[in-house]
Design a protein around this motif. Structure first.
Motif, PDB file in Angstrom:
ATOM      1  N   ALA A 158       0.842  -1.211   0.000  1.00 37.66           N
ATOM      2  CA  ALA A 158       0.000   0.000   0.000  1.00 37.66           C
ATOM      3  C   ALA A 158       0.872   1.253   0.000  1.00 37.66           C
ATOM      4  O   ALA A 158       0.620   2.210  -0.748  1.00 37.66           O
ATOM      5  N   LYS A 159       1.920   1.243   0.833  1.00 36.66           N
ATOM      6  CA  LYS A 159       2.759   2.438   0.962  1.00 36.66           C
ATOM      7  C   LYS A 159       3.609   2.652  -0.292  1.00 36.66           C
ATOM      8  O   LYS A 159       3.854   3.791  -0.697  1.00 36.66           O
ATOM      9  N   ALA A 160       4.066   1.561  -0.927  1.00 41.38           N
ATOM     10  CA  ALA A 160       4.790   1.693  -2.205  1.00 41.38           C
ATOM     11  C   ALA A 160       3.831   2.202  -3.277  1.00 41.38           C
ATOM     12  O   ALA A 160       4.200   3.022  -4.129  1.00 41.38           O
ATOM     13  N   GLY A 161       2.583   1.725  -3.224  1.00 43.55           N
ATOM     14  CA  GLY A 161       1.564   2.202  -4.156  1.00 43.55           C
ATOM     15  C   GLY A 161       1.344   3.699  -4.016  1.00 43.55           C
ATOM     16  O   GLY A 161       1.169   4.417  -5.014  1.00 43.55           O
ATOM     17  N   MET A 162       1.388   4.199  -2.796  1.00 44.18           N
ATOM     18  CA  MET A 162       1.225   5.645  -2.580  1.00 44.18           C
ATOM     19  C   MET A 162       2.354   6.435  -3.230  1.00 44.18           C
ATOM     20  O   MET A 162       2.160   7.553  -3.696  1.00 44.18           O
ATOM     21  N   ILE A 163       3.541   5.826  -3.246  1.00 43.67           N
ATOM     22  CA  ILE A 163       4.681   6.519  -3.876  1.00 43.67           C
ATOM     23  C   ILE A 163       4.466   6.597  -5.390  1.00 43.67           C
ATOM     24  O   ILE A 163       4.666   7.653  -6.010  1.00 43.67           O
ATOM     25  N   GLY A 164       4.011   5.490  -5.995  1.00 41.83           N
ATOM     26  CA  GLY A 164       3.713   5.499  -7.437  1.00 41.83           C
ATOM     27  C   GLY A 164       2.619   6.497  -7.770  1.00 41.83           C
ATOM     28  O   GLY A 164       2.708   7.245  -8.757  1.00 41.83           O
ATOM     29  N   LEU A 165       1.600   6.527  -6.933  1.00 40.23           N
ATOM     30  CA  LEU A 165       0.493   7.469  -7.138  1.00 40.23           C
ATOM     31  C   LEU A 165       0.997   8.918  -7.039  1.00 40.23           C
ATOM     32  O   LEU A 165       0.643   9.776  -7.854  1.00 40.23           O
ATOM     33  N   THR A 166       1.841   9.168  -6.050  1.00 38.57           N
ATOM     34  CA  THR A 166       2.397  10.511  -5.845  1.00 38.57           C
ATOM     35  C   THR A 166       3.143  10.985  -7.093  1.00 38.57           C
ATOM     36  O   THR A 166       2.936  12.105  -7.580  1.00 38.57           O
ATOM     37  N   LYS A 167       4.002  10.118  -7.624  1.00 38.63           N
ATOM     38  CA  LYS A 167       4.828  10.525  -8.765  1.00 38.63           C
ATOM     39  C   LYS A 167       3.971  10.731 -10.014  1.00 38.63           C
ATOM     40  O   LYS A 167       4.200  11.660 -10.796  1.00 38.63           O
ATOM     41  N   THR A 168       2.977   9.865 -10.196  1.00 36.14           N
ATOM     42  CA  THR A 168       2.105   9.994 -11.366  1.00 36.14           C
ATOM     43  C   THR A 168       1.258  11.263 -11.288  1.00 36.14           C
ATOM     44  O   THR A 168       1.161  12.027 -12.265  1.00 36.14           O
ATOM     45  N   LEU A 169       0.669  11.508 -10.111  1.00 31.85           N
ATOM     46  CA  LEU A 169      -0.181  12.699  -9.987  1.00 31.85           C
ATOM     47  C   LEU A 169       0.647  13.979 -10.058  1.00 31.85           C
ATOM     48  O   LEU A 169       0.165  15.011 -10.541  1.00 31.85           O
ATOM     49  N   ALA A 170       1.890  13.913  -9.590  1.00 28.54           N
ATOM     50  CA  ALA A 170       2.767  15.085  -9.713  1.00 28.54           C
ATOM     51  C   ALA A 170       2.908  15.460 -11.187  1.00 28.54           C
ATOM     52  O   ALA A 170       2.873  16.640 -11.559  1.00 28.54           O
ATOM     53  N   ARG A 171       3.043  14.443 -12.034  1.00 29.38           N
ATOM     54  CA  ARG A 171       3.159  14.708 -13.482  1.00 29.38           C
ATOM     55  C   ARG A 171       1.821  15.178 -14.054  1.00 29.38           C
ATOM     56  O   ARG A 171       1.774  16.094 -14.865  1.00 29.38           O
ATOM     57  N   GLU A 172       0.716  14.536 -13.640  1.00 29.58           N
ATOM     58  CA  GLU A 172      -0.587  14.898 -14.210  1.00 29.58           C
ATOM     59  C   GLU A 172      -1.012  16.321 -13.823  1.00 29.58           C
ATOM     60  O   GLU A 172      -1.653  17.012 -14.605  1.00 29.58           O
ATOM     61  N   PHE A 173      -0.653  16.750 -12.592  1.00 29.40           N
ATOM     62  CA  PHE A 173      -1.167  18.025 -12.084  1.00 29.40           C
ATOM     63  C   PHE A 173      -0.180  19.185 -12.184  1.00 29.40           C
ATOM     64  O   PHE A 173      -0.515  20.313 -11.820  1.00 29.40           O
ATOM     65  N   ALA A 174       1.023  18.908 -12.659  1.00 30.86           N
ATOM     66  CA  ALA A 174       2.059  19.952 -12.629  1.00 30.86           C
ATOM     67  C   ALA A 174       1.645  21.200 -13.406  1.00 30.86           C
ATOM     68  O   ALA A 174       1.880  22.330 -12.962  1.00 30.86           O
ATOM     69  N   SER A 175       0.991  20.994 -14.537  1.00 33.10           N
ATOM     70  CA  SER A 175       0.644  22.162 -15.370  1.00 33.10           C
ATOM     71  C   SER A 175      -0.419  23.027 -14.696  1.00 33.10           C
ATOM     72  O   SER A 175      -0.666  24.149 -15.119  1.00 33.10           O
ATOM     73  N   ARG A 176      -1.052  22.514 -13.653  1.00 37.95           N
ATOM     74  CA  ARG A 176      -2.069  23.286 -12.916  1.00 37.95           C
ATOM     75  C   ARG A 176      -1.515  23.848 -11.610  1.00 37.95           C
ATOM     76  O   ARG A 176      -2.280  24.276 -10.735  1.00 37.95           O
ATOM     77  N   ASN A 177      -0.197  23.810 -11.460  1.00 39.96           N
ATOM     78  CA  ASN A 177       0.439  24.390 -10.267  1.00 39.96           C
ATOM     79  C   ASN A 177       0.020  23.679  -8.971  1.00 39.96           C
ATOM     80  O   ASN A 177      -0.091  24.285  -7.918  1.00 39.96           O
ATOM     81  N   ILE A 178      -0.219  22.378  -9.105  1.00 42.53           N
ATOM     82  CA  ILE A 178      -0.517  21.561  -7.920  1.00 42.53           C
ATOM     83  C   ILE A 178       0.698  20.661  -7.688  1.00 42.53           C
ATOM     84  O   ILE A 178       1.111  19.935  -8.602  1.00 42.53           O
ATOM     85  N   THR A 179       1.270  20.727  -6.502  1.00 41.57           N
ATOM     86  CA  THR A 179       2.400  19.845  -6.200  1.00 41.57           C
ATOM     87  C   THR A 179       1.898  18.615  -5.445  1.00 41.57           C
ATOM     88  O   THR A 179       0.925  18.699  -4.689  1.00 41.57           O
TER      89      THR A 179
END
Ligand code: NAP
Length: 249
Positions: A158-179
Motif C-alpha cells: 500500500a505504501k509503495a503504491g502511494m509513492i507510485g500514485l504521488t509521482k504519477t499525480l505530480a506529473r498529471e497536475f504539474a501544469s495546474r500548479n498543484i504539487t
C-alpha cells in the motif's frame, strides 16, 4: 515559513498521532483545517483543541476506505468551503502477518484504508484545485514502502503504491500548479507503535537500524508536511522525503 491564513486543508487520520500533529501545525500557520478520522470523538477532539488554541477547524467522521462515503463527504465540504487547497492523505492502519498467515480480508483492509483512500480523496478534491491553479497534496507513506518489511506485505505494498500514485499525480497536475509529494516516516512514537516503543527489548533491536538511535516524534513529520504545503515549497513535486532518523538512506 510564511503563514498561509487564506488556505484550507483537509487532513485524514487527524484524530491521533501524526495526523493530529499535522492538523495542529497547519492550524498554527493560520490554515483552516478539516480534521477527518474514523471516529467522531477523535477528530472532534483535535478540532476542539485547534479552536481552543485560537485556530480554525472542523471535524468530520468518515471511513476513508469507503469511496462512496468519501465522495459524499467531499461534495458537502465543497459547498461549505470555497476552496480546499491542501490535502494530506495520512489515515492508515496496519494488520501485520507473514504472507502465508495473512488473510485476504487483512490484505484488502490495509490496501483500501492506506492506498485506495488517497485515490478517493484526490479524485474528489483535486478538480477545484486545478481550476484555482494552486494546490498541495501530501501523501504520508512509510519507509516500509521504500525498503519493504517482513510481516507487512499488505502495508508495504500500500505504501509503495502511494509513492507510485504521488509521482504519477505530480506529473498529471504539474501544469495546474498543484504539487504532489510523499513523506515517509520511520519509527514514530504514536498509538501505532506503542507496543514496541514501550518494549525495551524490541525497541533496542529496532533502533539498531536507525542511525540517529531514537524514535521520531509526530512533530518531526508534521514540520516536513507543513513545509511541503507552504508557498515556499512551490518548486518541489513528485518527491519522497524520508523522515526516519537515517534509516532508509
Ligand atoms: P495512529 O496513531 O494509529 O492514527 C491513525 C489515524 O488514522 C487515526 O486518527 C484513525 O482514526 C485514522 N484512521 C484509520 N483508519 C481510518 C479510516 N478507515 N477512516 C478514517 N480514518 C482512519 O497512526 P499514526 O502512527 O499517526 O500514523 C499516521 C500515518 O503515518 C499512517 O498512514 C501510517 O501508516 C503512517 N506511518 C506511521 C509510522 C509510525 O511509526 N507511527 C511510520 C510510518 C508511517 P480514529 O482516530 O478515528 O481511529
Amino acid at each position: 515559513m510564511s503563514t498561509f491564513t487564506h488556505r484550507t486543508a483537509l487532513v485524514t487520520g487527524a484524530g491521533r498521532g501524526i495526523g493530529k500533529a499535522i492538523a495542529e501545525t497547519l492550524a498554527r500557520h493560520g490554515v483552516t483545517v478539516i480534521c477527518v478520522s474514523k471516529s467522531a470523538d477523535s477528530c472532534g477532539a483535535t478540532a476542539a483543541a485547534i479552536v481552543a488554541a485560537g485556530g480554525k477547524a472542523k471535524a468530520l467522521a468518515v471511513d476513508v476506505a469507503d469511496g462512496a462515503a468519501v465522495a459524499a463527504a467531499a461534495e458537502g465540504l465543497l459547498k461549505e468551503f470555497p476552496a480546499i487547497d491542501i490535502l494530506v492523505n495520512n489515515a492508515g492502519i496496519t494488520k501485520d502477518g507473514l504472507l502465508f498467515r495473512m488473510s485476504a480480508e487483512d490484505w484488502n483492509d490495509v490496501i483500501n484504508t492506506n492506498l485506495s483512500s488517497c485515490f478517493h480523496w484526490t479524485k474528489a478534491l483535486a478538480r477545484p484545485m486545478t481550476r484555482a491553479r494552486w494546490g498541495r497534496i501530501v501523501n504520508i507513506t512509510s519507509v516500509s514502502g521504500i525498503m519493504g518489511n517482513a510481516g507487512q506485505a499488505n502495508y508495504s505494498a500500500a505504501k509503495a503504491g502511494m509513492i507510485g500514485l504521488t509521482k504519477t499525480l505530480a506529473r498529471e497536475f504539474a501544469s495546474r500548479n498543484i504539487t504532489v509529494n510523499a513523506v515517509a516516516p520511520g519509527f514514530i512514537k504514536t498509538d501505532m507503535t506503542t507496543e514496541f516503543v514501550n518494549n525495551p527489548e524490541i525497541s533496542a533491536k529496532v533502533l539498531e537500524a536507525v542511525p540517529l538511535k531514537r524514535f521520531g516524534e509526530a512533530a518531526d513529520i508534521a514540520n516536513m508536511t507543513a513545509f511541503l504545503c507552504s508557498e515556499e515549497a512551490g518548486y518541489i513535486t513528485g518527491q519522497v522525503f524520508a523522515v526516519d532518523g537515517g534509516m532508509a538512506m
